[in-house]
Design a protein around this motif. Structure first.
Motif, PDB file in Angstrom:
ATOM      1  N   LYS A 120      52.041  41.420  53.031  1.00 48.87           N
ATOM      2  CA  LYS A 120      52.365  41.509  51.611  1.00 48.87           C
ATOM      3  C   LYS A 120      51.264  40.876  50.768  1.00 48.87           C
ATOM      4  O   LYS A 120      50.662  39.871  51.142  1.00 48.87           O
ATOM      5  CB  LYS A 120      53.699  40.837  51.320  1.00 48.87           C
ATOM      6  CG  LYS A 120      53.713  39.337  51.575  1.00 48.87           C
ATOM      7  CD  LYS A 120      55.054  38.733  51.219  1.00 48.87           C
ATOM      8  CE  LYS A 120      55.051  37.211  51.416  1.00 48.87           C
ATOM      9  NZ  LYS A 120      56.346  36.606  51.060  1.00 48.87           N
ATOM     10  N   GLN A 121      50.986  41.503  49.614  1.00 47.39           N
ATOM     11  CA  GLN A 121      50.032  40.937  48.673  1.00 47.39           C
ATOM     12  C   GLN A 121      50.726  39.902  47.797  1.00 47.39           C
ATOM     13  O   GLN A 121      51.917  40.018  47.496  1.00 47.39           O
ATOM     14  CB  GLN A 121      49.413  42.026  47.782  1.00 47.39           C
ATOM     15  CG  GLN A 121      48.413  42.927  48.476  1.00 47.39           C
ATOM     16  CD  GLN A 121      49.025  44.089  49.213  1.00 47.39           C
ATOM     17  OE1 GLN A 121      50.231  44.342  49.110  1.00 47.39           O
ATOM     18  NE2 GLN A 121      48.219  44.825  49.971  1.00 47.39           N
ATOM     19  N   TYR A 122      49.986  38.884  47.405  1.00 47.42           N
ATOM     20  CA  TYR A 122      50.516  37.890  46.474  1.00 47.42           C
ATOM     21  C   TYR A 122      49.355  37.328  45.672  1.00 47.42           C
ATOM     22  O   TYR A 122      48.190  37.539  46.006  1.00 47.42           O
ATOM     23  CB  TYR A 122      51.261  36.769  47.215  1.00 47.42           C
ATOM     24  CG  TYR A 122      50.360  35.799  47.949  1.00 47.42           C
ATOM     25  CD1 TYR A 122      49.963  34.596  47.348  1.00 47.42           C
ATOM     26  CD2 TYR A 122      49.894  36.072  49.232  1.00 47.42           C
ATOM     27  CE1 TYR A 122      49.140  33.703  48.015  1.00 47.42           C
ATOM     28  CE2 TYR A 122      49.071  35.189  49.895  1.00 47.42           C
ATOM     29  CZ  TYR A 122      48.691  33.996  49.286  1.00 47.42           C
ATOM     30  OH  TYR A 122      47.866  33.122  49.929  1.00 47.42           O
ATOM     31  N   CYS A 123      49.665  36.619  44.597  1.00 49.78           N
ATOM     32  CA  CYS A 123      48.675  35.899  43.791  1.00 49.78           C
ATOM     33  C   CYS A 123      47.853  36.866  42.932  1.00 49.78           C
ATOM     34  O   CYS A 123      47.292  37.835  43.438  1.00 49.78           O
ATOM     35  CB  CYS A 123      47.751  35.074  44.676  1.00 49.78           C
ATOM     36  SG  CYS A 123      46.694  33.903  43.792  1.00 49.78           S
ATOM     37  N   SER A 124      47.784  36.606  41.654  1.00 49.41           N
ATOM     38  CA  SER A 124      47.027  37.447  40.730  1.00 49.41           C
ATOM     39  C   SER A 124      45.597  36.948  40.620  1.00 49.41           C
ATOM     40  O   SER A 124      45.350  35.758  40.423  1.00 49.41           O
ATOM     41  CB  SER A 124      47.680  37.448  39.346  1.00 49.41           C
ATOM     42  OG  SER A 124      48.956  38.042  39.412  1.00 49.41           O
ATOM     43  N   GLY A 125      44.652  37.867  40.734  1.00 50.10           N
ATOM     44  CA  GLY A 125      43.251  37.525  40.550  1.00 50.10           C
ATOM     45  C   GLY A 125      42.817  37.747  39.119  1.00 50.10           C
ATOM     46  O   GLY A 125      43.570  38.271  38.291  1.00 50.10           O
ATOM     47  N   ASN A 126      41.594  37.367  38.834  1.00 48.25           N
ATOM     48  CA  ASN A 126      41.006  37.588  37.515  1.00 48.25           C
ATOM     49  C   ASN A 126      40.053  38.772  37.573  1.00 48.25           C
ATOM     50  O   ASN A 126      39.495  39.084  38.636  1.00 48.25           O
ATOM     51  CB  ASN A 126      40.255  36.347  37.043  1.00 48.25           C
ATOM     52  CG  ASN A 126      41.179  35.208  36.692  1.00 48.25           C
ATOM     53  OD1 ASN A 126      42.321  35.433  36.283  1.00 48.25           O
ATOM     54  ND2 ASN A 126      40.720  33.977  36.859  1.00 48.25           N
ATOM     55  N   PRO A 127      39.825  39.462  36.452  1.00 50.15           N
ATOM     56  CA  PRO A 127      38.891  40.598  36.461  1.00 50.15           C
ATOM     57  C   PRO A 127      37.495  40.162  36.881  1.00 50.15           C
ATOM     58  O   PRO A 127      37.041  39.063  36.541  1.00 50.15           O
ATOM     59  CB  PRO A 127      38.916  41.085  35.006  1.00 50.15           C
ATOM     60  CG  PRO A 127      40.209  40.582  34.455  1.00 50.15           C
ATOM     61  CD  PRO A 127      40.469  39.288  35.140  1.00 50.15           C
ATOM     62  N   ASN A 128      36.814  41.029  37.628  1.00 49.63           N
ATOM     63  CA  ASN A 128      35.412  40.788  37.949  1.00 49.63           C
ATOM     64  C   ASN A 128      34.535  41.601  37.001  1.00 49.63           C
ATOM     65  O   ASN A 128      35.030  42.163  36.008  1.00 49.63           O
ATOM     66  CB  ASN A 128      35.129  41.100  39.426  1.00 49.63           C
ATOM     67  CG  ASN A 128      35.540  42.520  39.804  1.00 49.63           C
ATOM     68  OD1 ASN A 128      35.244  43.479  39.090  1.00 49.63           O
ATOM     69  ND2 ASN A 128      36.230  42.656  40.943  1.00 49.63           N
TER      70      ASN A 128
END
Length: 835
Positions: free
Chosen positions: A700-708
């Motif tokens: 499962k995916q978790y945690c939001s990243g920031n735009p690159n």
């Protein structure tokens, strides 16, 4: 340019029957998992097309699949005036088909045209142009009149090596022609093109049987289209559409086949035939990619609000949609295409003077029949009723109009939705659900089953919600799912309580006898004043020994960011709730819209619309595939595949029907949506065949990243199985091109924003292992792949083995640059529970 018969590819013999035709694309052969109904000699198949005529009725064997198609704007499909099938090409006009003493000319779009020019022979199909010349082959997809110019893709065999030895290729090809087959003789390799109305099949013929090493073919690509990974290979695209590559296959003289990996680096496409296949091969080797196109309807006037169904016996998709004649006269039209996207037939479901709108379609497999239901304005009372007609996929016959939901004297009926069945039992029936509005403060849900010959079983009420509530947007699954393991319909709908201003999403299940077997149950309750809109529901899947699991989706239209919620359900009870945007690690949009769900044999698919950046009146069409993991979790396996655009405000959803809904065990589905033509200010219907054939995601995916620096957010997925001994694959996408990075892992979870000055978020905690010995570049595609050995998981104190029941987290760190400022960033993370 003179053409001679070529000795290596005999006249009348095809390297392979035309197996694929997709939406405005260039595709390379069958997906890796496609199954054939028995081996075949690639040099003794269907005769090659001759004389400019093409048989558009050729269908792939049961189980054949088609890769992803990018956004098309193809020409209209041709149909005879009465809606009967028209041949794909006609050598001369038919005589006597019109009034006396007249000749009816053929539709030019139903013919292949060949024209000699100084730069080679130009071919005009229905949805493409192509040029054959000694210097190579050029494919020009038709991207619609809104495209400012052509975006050609030039293909040329640049190099070939066998067992490490370079094969000698001539600079200029000797071009020969036999009817609709063209052979470009490059010395050691023949490049063969078989031309059809909606496709061009490309294959490479080489004498390489018995070789002790790999065969590597390198194609030079010249195009302004930008390359990127796709679900089953790669795609090249521009804002107006594009070209897609699926996976390739190789055949030998005995009909043996193997998958051929392909890679894209800069402007070269490389196909590698495995050495073990060549070692045991006999006869000539045929490496078989395909170039093809597929369209639904771009005729004059407005065509919009589509739905789609699939019939397994005929292996065809039927698209139904509104065809507007005037402000008070809307018809329902049908276009049927093969499983490769080739036109089969078209005609009106209803073409009279009445107003028919909001069509829905589903298929009854044992009878090869499709029921199309729609809202119909009763010409006598002016009230809205639910009417339908049954289309026989095998014979083309259309049954009489049946009134499924009548007006009851003074009541309107709205928004029908049809469910079918893949069961082989002759007792299997359709189900139709809809809402009946009694007053401004009361509407209730209804359903009834319909037999294959149109007989109506009793109407059933399924939720008596009271006199001050509205039951709306009643949706039913496309089919009853697997006939042995599931065999029940899932229904979802919203109920707005007008007293307390609270919306609920409810669900129930109905068996094939028309009886409610579970529910109705409340699966979600919204905050006061929030409207839970755009309901849909999937077929059920029985996975991991669990009761059948299905998905309900809704859009909180009042919430600023929460869109496309996914609810896992079993026995009409909610199991877990997820936000699609959060799992996809994408910038949350406040107006994602019109989600539609489908199920393959082992995964779920969702299509949805999202506004284009800087053009809020136009919408991208996306598809995401996700899998059930750990019983009650979901994992994204294919993220935000871009299928096309609506150009203008959307009219209807991106309708979807999987072949699994018809009982075929593969991952292919047909999708259709309405797209505005700016030149004519009308809407047309476009289609895509999509193959969700990536392996199931296991974490499962978790945690939001920031735009690159690309504006997107890096995304990670894990594939394989969850065992402690077998290798896994970690795939990071949406990365900056040519950025170096490596994977991290940990048994702990935390969130650290901008660690060490990074522009991203670290989602791991505790003792973090670093695979810094495996630093690699994302290359031009912005993708990094890593093979994970679970017996050697990285820690600060050295590698350790995975233990069953233990959970590990993985994330990618990568370099990045914003303007001239050098920084770094992270993807989101995945959490893998070993077993």
């Amino acid at each position: 340019m003179p053409f001679q018969q070529h000795p290596r590819v005999a006249p009348g013999v095809a390297p392979r029957a035309l197996p694929h035709a997709l939406a405005a694309l260039l595709a390379l052969a069958a997906p890796a998992h496609a199954q054939r109904s028995g081996a075949r000699d690639p040099h003794h198949g269907r005769p090659a097309p001759t004389g400019g005529q093409v048989d558009d009725a050729v269908a792939a064997p049961r189980g054949e699949a088609s890769p992803l198609a990018q956004d098309p704007q193809p020409r209209a499909l041709a149909a005879a005036p009465d809606g009967a099938p028209r041949s794909a090409a006609q050598a001369e006009p038919p005589l006597g088909s019109g009034p006396a003493n007249t000749i009816t000319p053929p539709d030019p779009r139903s013919m292949i045209h060949y024209t000699e020019h100084e730069d080679g022979l130009w071919i005009r199909g229905r949805t493409y142009k192509a040029r054959v010349a000694p210097t190579g082959f050029t494919y020009v997809p038709f991207l619609g009149t809104s495209a400012p110019r052509n975006f050609p893709l030039q293909l040329r065999l640049a190099a070939a090596t066998l067992a490490g030895v370079e094969l000698r290729l001539t600079d200029a090809a000797a071009v020969t022609r036999d009817g609709a087959r063209f052979v470009l003789d490059r010395g050691a390799v023949d490049v063969v093109y078989d031309v059809a109305l909606d496709s061009i099949e490309q294959s490479f013929v080489i004498d390489a049987a018995g070789a002790t090493g790999e065969l590597v073919l390198e194609l030079a690509l010249e195009s302004e289209l930008e390359g990127a990974p796709a679900a089953a290979g790669l795609s090249v695209r521009c804002p107006y559409g594009g070209v897609s590559y699926g996976a390739a296959v190789v055949f030998d003289g005995r009909g043996r086949r193997a998958d051929v990996p392909l890679t894209l680096a800069a402007t070269a496409l490389t196909l590698t035939v495995p050495a073990e296949f060549l070692r045991a091969a006999e006869g000539l080797i045929v490496v078989d990619p395909t170039l093809s196109t597929f369209s639904v309807d771009t005729s004059s006037g407005d065509q919009d609000y589509p739905d789609v169904s699939y019939d397994a016996t005929t292996n065809r998709y039927t698209y139904v949609y509104e065809d507007m004649f005037s402000g008070t006269d809307t018809d329902i039209y049908r276009t049927t295409v093969s499983a490769q996207g080739l036109f089969v037939s078209a005609g009106f479901i209803e073409g009279g003077a009445e107003q028919w709108t909001s069509p829905s379609a589903a298929n009854l497999g044992w009878a090869d029949r499709t029921l199309v239901a729609a809202e119909r304005v009763n010409p006598t009372t002016g009230l809205v009723e639910i009417a339908g007609r049954i289309f026989n996929e095998a014979t083309g016959a259309l049954g009489p109009v049946i009134v499924i939901g009548d007006t009851g004297g003074s009541w309107d009926n709205f928004r029908p939705d049809v469910g079918g069945s893949a069961s082989p039992s002759s007792n299997a029936v359709f189900i139709v659900v809809w809402e009946r509005r009694f007053s401004a403060s009361q509407s209730l849900g209804r359903f009834r089953t319909v037999t294959a010959d149109g007989a109506l079983n009793p109407v059933q009420f399924f939720d008596a919600s009271g006199s001050n509530s509205l039951t709306e947007e009643v949706r039913v699954s496309k089919s009853t799912g697997d006939a042995l393991l599931v065999n029940r319909w899932n229904i979802a709908y919203r109920v707005q309580n007008l007293t307390n201003d609270v919306d609920q999403v409810r669900s129930l299940q109905v068996n094939t006898s028309g009886s409610i077997v579970s529910g109705p149950s409340v699966v979600e309750v919204g905050p006061v004043g929030h409207r839970l809109r755009e309901i849909d529901v999937s077929d059920g899947l029985r996975l991991a020994g669990l009761a059948p699991t299905y998905v309900v989706t809704y859009d909180d239209a009042t919430h600023a960011t929460r869109d496309l919620a996914l609810i896992l359900c079993r026995d009409a009870q909610p199991v877990a709730l997820f936000d699609l945007g959060e799992r996809e690690n994408t910038a949350l949009q406040p107006d994602q819209a019109q989600a539609r769900l489908a199920a393959t044999g082992d995964k779920f698919l969702v299509t949805y619309l999202e506004p284009l950046a800087g053009a809020p009146t136009s919408h991208n069409v996306f598809l995401t595939a996700f899998d059930l993991v750990e019983s009650n979790e979901v994992a994204i396996s294919e993220r935000r595949t871009h299928l096309g655009t609506t150009v203008g405000f959307y009219r209807g959803a991106a309708a979807i029907a999987s072949r699994a809904s018809g009982g075929v065990a593969d991952d292919v589905c047909g999708i259709g949506w309405a797209r505005r033509d700016n030149a004519t200010s009308t809407y047309n219907v476009f289609g895509v065949l999509f193959n969700a054939n990536l392996a199931p995601s296991i974490a499962k995916q978790y945690c939001s990243g920031n735009p690159n620096s690309t504006g997107d957010r890096g995304f990670i997925a894990a594939y394989g199985d969850r065992g402690t001994l077998t290798a896994k694959v970690l795939l990071a996408t949406a990365l900056p091109p040519n950025a170096f990075g490596y994977f991290l892992c940990s048994t702990s979870v935390t969130l650290t924003s901008n660690p060490g000055g990074s522009a991203g978020n670290l989602c791991l905690g505790g003792a973090i292992g670093r695979y810094s010995n495996f630093v690699t570049s994302s290359g031009p595609s912005g993708t990094i792949t890593f093979v994970l050995d679970p017996t050697q998981l990285s820690t600060p104190n050295g590698p350790v083995p995975a233990i069953a029941g233990q959970r590990w987290q993985f994330q990618l760190w990568h370099r990045d640059a914003i303007s001239t400022f050098t920084t770094s960033n992270f993807t989101n993370a995945v959490s893998l529970l070993f077993e």
